[in-house]
Design a protein around this motif. Sequence first.
Motif, PDB file in Angstrom:
ATOM      1  N   PRO A  34      73.080 -33.671  22.488  1.00 40.60           N
ATOM      2  CA  PRO A  34      73.059 -33.972  23.925  1.00 40.60           C
ATOM      3  C   PRO A  34      73.629 -35.344  24.260  1.00 40.60           C
ATOM      4  CG  PRO A  34      70.977 -33.007  23.227  1.00 40.60           C
ATOM      5  CD  PRO A  34      71.765 -33.271  21.986  1.00 40.60           C
ATOM      6  N   ALA A  35      73.355 -36.335  23.442  1.00 40.14           N
ATOM      7  CA  ALA A  35      73.854 -37.680  23.715  1.00 40.14           C
ATOM      8  C   ALA A  35      75.376 -37.725  23.642  1.00 40.14           C
ATOM      9  CB  ALA A  35      73.243 -38.675  22.725  1.00 40.14           C
ATOM     10  N   MET A  37      77.445 -35.195  24.082  1.00 41.41           N
ATOM     11  CA  MET A  37      78.012 -34.401  25.165  1.00 41.41           C
ATOM     12  C   MET A  37      77.957 -35.145  26.485  1.00 41.41           C
ATOM     13  SD  MET A  37      76.730 -30.551  24.227  1.00 41.41           S
ATOM     14  CE  MET A  37      77.953 -29.843  25.313  1.00 41.41           C
ATOM     15  N   LEU A  38      76.887 -35.915  26.730  1.00 37.56           N
ATOM     16  CA  LEU A  38      76.776 -36.651  27.977  1.00 37.56           C
ATOM     17  C   LEU A  38      77.723 -37.848  28.023  1.00 37.56           C
ATOM     18  CD1 LEU A  38      72.905 -36.639  28.564  1.00 37.56           C
ATOM     19  CD2 LEU A  38      74.633 -35.446  29.906  1.00 37.56           C
ATOM     20  N   LEU A  39      77.981 -38.435  26.864  1.00 35.93           N
ATOM     21  CA  LEU A  39      78.833 -39.630  26.832  1.00 35.93           C
ATOM     22  C   LEU A  39      80.305 -39.299  26.666  1.00 35.93           C
ATOM     23  CD1 LEU A  39      76.643 -41.979  24.589  1.00 35.93           C
ATOM     24  CD2 LEU A  39      77.011 -42.153  27.057  1.00 35.93           C
ATOM     25  N   SER A  40      80.616 -38.080  26.258  1.00 30.40           N
ATOM     26  CA  SER A  40      82.014 -37.710  26.057  1.00 30.40           C
ATOM     27  C   SER A  40      82.725 -37.609  27.403  1.00 30.40           C
ATOM     28  CB  SER A  40      82.113 -36.366  25.321  1.00 30.40           C
ATOM     29  OG  SER A  40      81.539 -36.458  24.037  1.00 30.40           O
ATOM     30  N   SER A  41      83.941 -38.079  27.441  1.00 31.64           N
ATOM     31  CA  SER A  41      84.737 -38.044  28.664  1.00 31.64           C
ATOM     32  C   SER A  41      86.195 -37.804  28.304  1.00 31.64           C
ATOM     33  CB  SER A  41      84.591 -39.362  29.431  1.00 31.64           C
ATOM     34  OG  SER A  41      85.398 -39.360  30.593  1.00 31.64           O
ATOM     35  N   GLY A  42      86.751 -36.740  28.850  1.00 27.31           N
ATOM     36  CA  GLY A  42      88.162 -36.438  28.610  1.00 27.31           C
ATOM     37  C   GLY A  42      88.467 -36.110  27.169  1.00 27.31           C
ATOM     38  N   GLY A  43      87.471 -35.622  26.448  1.00 22.12           N
ATOM     39  CA  GLY A  43      87.692 -35.247  25.056  1.00 22.12           C
ATOM     40  C   GLY A  43      87.673 -36.414  24.100  1.00 22.12           C
ATOM     41  N   VAL A  44      87.365 -37.628  24.587  1.00 23.39           N
ATOM     42  CA  VAL A  44      87.335 -38.815  23.735  1.00 23.39           C
ATOM     43  C   VAL A  44      85.924 -38.996  23.194  1.00 23.39           C
ATOM     44  CG1 VAL A  44      87.686 -41.309  23.632  1.00 23.39           C
ATOM     45  CG2 VAL A  44      89.151 -39.880  25.093  1.00 23.39           C
ATOM     46  N   PRO A  47      81.513 -44.144  21.452  1.00 23.71           N
ATOM     47  CA  PRO A  47      81.185 -45.059  20.354  1.00 23.71           C
ATOM     48  C   PRO A  47      79.844 -44.698  19.714  1.00 23.71           C
ATOM     49  CG  PRO A  47      81.858 -46.267  22.326  1.00 23.71           C
ATOM     50  CD  PRO A  47      81.675 -44.848  22.734  1.00 23.71           C
ATOM     51  N   PRO A  48      79.731 -44.788  18.414  1.00 23.71           N
ATOM     52  CA  PRO A  48      78.459 -44.461  17.730  1.00 23.71           C
ATOM     53  C   PRO A  48      77.290 -45.293  18.233  1.00 23.71           C
ATOM     54  CG  PRO A  48      80.259 -44.645  16.155  1.00 23.71           C
ATOM     55  CD  PRO A  48      80.799 -45.119  17.460  1.00 23.71           C
ATOM     56  N   GLU A  49      77.568 -46.564  18.598  1.00 25.08           N
ATOM     57  CA  GLU A  49      76.473 -47.406  19.069  1.00 25.08           C
ATOM     58  C   GLU A  49      75.893 -46.871  20.368  1.00 25.08           C
ATOM     59  OE1 GLU A  49      79.519 -48.384  18.503  1.00 25.08           O
ATOM     60  OE2 GLU A  49      79.389 -49.489  16.598  1.00 25.08           O
ATOM     61  N   ALA A  50      76.779 -46.400  21.255  1.00 25.34           N
ATOM     62  CA  ALA A  50      76.308 -45.860  22.527  1.00 25.34           C
ATOM     63  C   ALA A  50      75.511 -44.575  22.315  1.00 25.34           C
ATOM     64  CB  ALA A  50      77.502 -45.600  23.450  1.00 25.34           C
ATOM     65  N   VAL A  51      75.957 -43.749  21.376  1.00 24.95           N
ATOM     66  CA  VAL A  51      75.244 -42.502  21.079  1.00 24.95           C
ATOM     67  C   VAL A  51      73.847 -42.806  20.535  1.00 24.95           C
ATOM     68  CG1 VAL A  51      75.221 -40.441  19.636  1.00 24.95           C
ATOM     69  CG2 VAL A  51      77.369 -41.202  20.678  1.00 24.95           C
ATOM     70  N   THR A  52      73.765 -43.773  19.612  1.00 25.88           N
ATOM     71  CA  THR A  52      72.477 -44.144  19.030  1.00 25.88           C
ATOM     72  C   THR A  52      71.518 -44.676  20.092  1.00 25.88           C
ATOM     73  OG1 THR A  52      73.555 -44.679  16.931  1.00 25.88           O
ATOM     74  CG2 THR A  52      71.353 -45.584  17.303  1.00 25.88           C
ATOM     75  N   GLN A  53      72.063 -45.505  20.996  1.00 24.87           N
ATOM     76  CA  GLN A  53      71.232 -46.068  22.054  1.00 24.87           C
ATOM     77  C   GLN A  53      70.706 -44.973  22.990  1.00 24.87           C
ATOM     78  OE1 GLN A  53      73.193 -49.024  24.433  1.00 24.87           O
ATOM     79  NE2 GLN A  53      71.387 -49.470  25.664  1.00 24.87           N
ATOM     80  N   LEU A  54      71.584 -44.042  23.376  1.00 21.85           N
ATOM     81  CA  LEU A  54      71.180 -42.973  24.287  1.00 21.85           C
ATOM     82  C   LEU A  54      70.179 -42.018  23.626  1.00 21.85           C
ATOM     83  CD1 LEU A  54      71.454 -41.707  27.046  1.00 21.85           C
ATOM     84  CD2 LEU A  54      73.439 -40.422  26.233  1.00 21.85           C
ATOM     85  N   ARG A  55      70.374 -41.749  22.343  1.00 18.92           N
ATOM     86  CA  ARG A  55      69.422 -40.895  21.625  1.00 18.92           C
ATOM     87  C   ARG A  55      68.034 -41.541  21.595  1.00 18.92           C
ATOM     88  NH1 ARG A  55      70.606 -36.785  18.334  1.00 18.92           N
ATOM     89  NH2 ARG A  55      68.961 -37.433  16.898  1.00 18.92           N
ATOM     90  N   GLY A  56      68.013 -42.868  21.470  1.00 19.86           N
ATOM     91  CA  GLY A  56      66.738 -43.571  21.499  1.00 19.86           C
ATOM     92  C   GLY A  56      66.072 -43.471  22.860  1.00 19.86           C
ATOM     93  N   GLN A  57      66.881 -43.585  23.935  1.00 17.90           N
ATOM     94  CA  GLN A  57      66.328 -43.459  25.284  1.00 17.90           C
ATOM     95  C   GLN A  57      65.785 -42.055  25.542  1.00 17.90           C
ATOM     96  OE1 GLN A  57      69.536 -44.599  27.875  1.00 17.90           O
ATOM     97  NE2 GLN A  57      69.475 -46.754  27.244  1.00 17.90           N
TER      98      GLN A  57
END
Length: 317
Positions: A34-35, A37-44, A47-57
């Motif tokens: 889910p993290a 998919m929510l952070l992906s934009s335009g198929g890009v 960053p792993p750091e952003a995914v880790t942070q969102l998963r924690g939230q």
Amino acid sequence: MAGYIVKRLLTAAVLLYVVATVVFFLLFLVPGDPAVMLLSSGGVAPPPEAVTQLRGQMGLDKPIVTQYLAYLEHIAHGNLGNSFQDQTPVSQVIAERLPRTLELVGAAALLSVVTGIPLGVIAARRAGSWADRMLRSFTSFALSVPVFVVGTLLLLLFSQVLGWLPAGGFSTFSDSPLRHFEALILPTVTIAIGFSAMVLRMTRSTVLGVIDRDWVRTARAKGLAERRVWRRHIVRNSLGPVVTLTGLQIGSLLGGTVLVEYVFNWPGLSGMLVTAVDYRDYPEVQGVVLVVAALFILINLVADLIYPILDPRARSK
């Protein structure tokens, strides 16, 4: 009767627990984070750091057992969590969309019952006649044509060709009662065509099974009027299975109107479930499934309580 209701309620609680558990663990088997998919934009890839942070939230970084226990605790307190997509309380979204689906399913069920039962009685009473053959042909056609095909054909005829009804959309009753009911007609009829065919077929079958029973012949031998024989001894004793079928079908339609809501752009619960699955929105999926399961159990409990009223023989079982 009170003991029966208590027993069914306890069974319902166990079933809801099983449904909640199965849905929780099945979601973790669905591919996709889910993290991400929510952070992906335009198929890009994000960053792993952003995914880790969102998963924690989201609480997805905790052990699955910890997540499961927290999930059960929230459900026990009536908290269905917040949506991963916009942090809106899931209960709020369901409370907004559920009445629309209930209205659609309820209108379709009412239309199906008031047409299917009388037509089923007519078909059984005139078994083998041209009317019976026509009604059986209708049931075969209605049950074999997919609901999205029926909806599309109705849209083309009544919206595009004749221009009598809107092509879809939703308008609240408070804004415009007329537009609200106009938008409700086509999706209701789309569902009711197949639903009424099932009710018709079941009614015909059960009436034919009762029509030659001993108590019916006895009633006729006593000199009762034929209309009274049909109303009190044939039709009434045939409605039990029809009520059971109707309850099961209404329950299944609560989460099964996806195609109808999509075709007619009706903002109900099924459309919400599809979107939630697409975005791996675990709280929304779990909330919708739990609510639908609870309503399914409740509707079938009501059907089971109506059955003994229609058929007194069931009270002794």
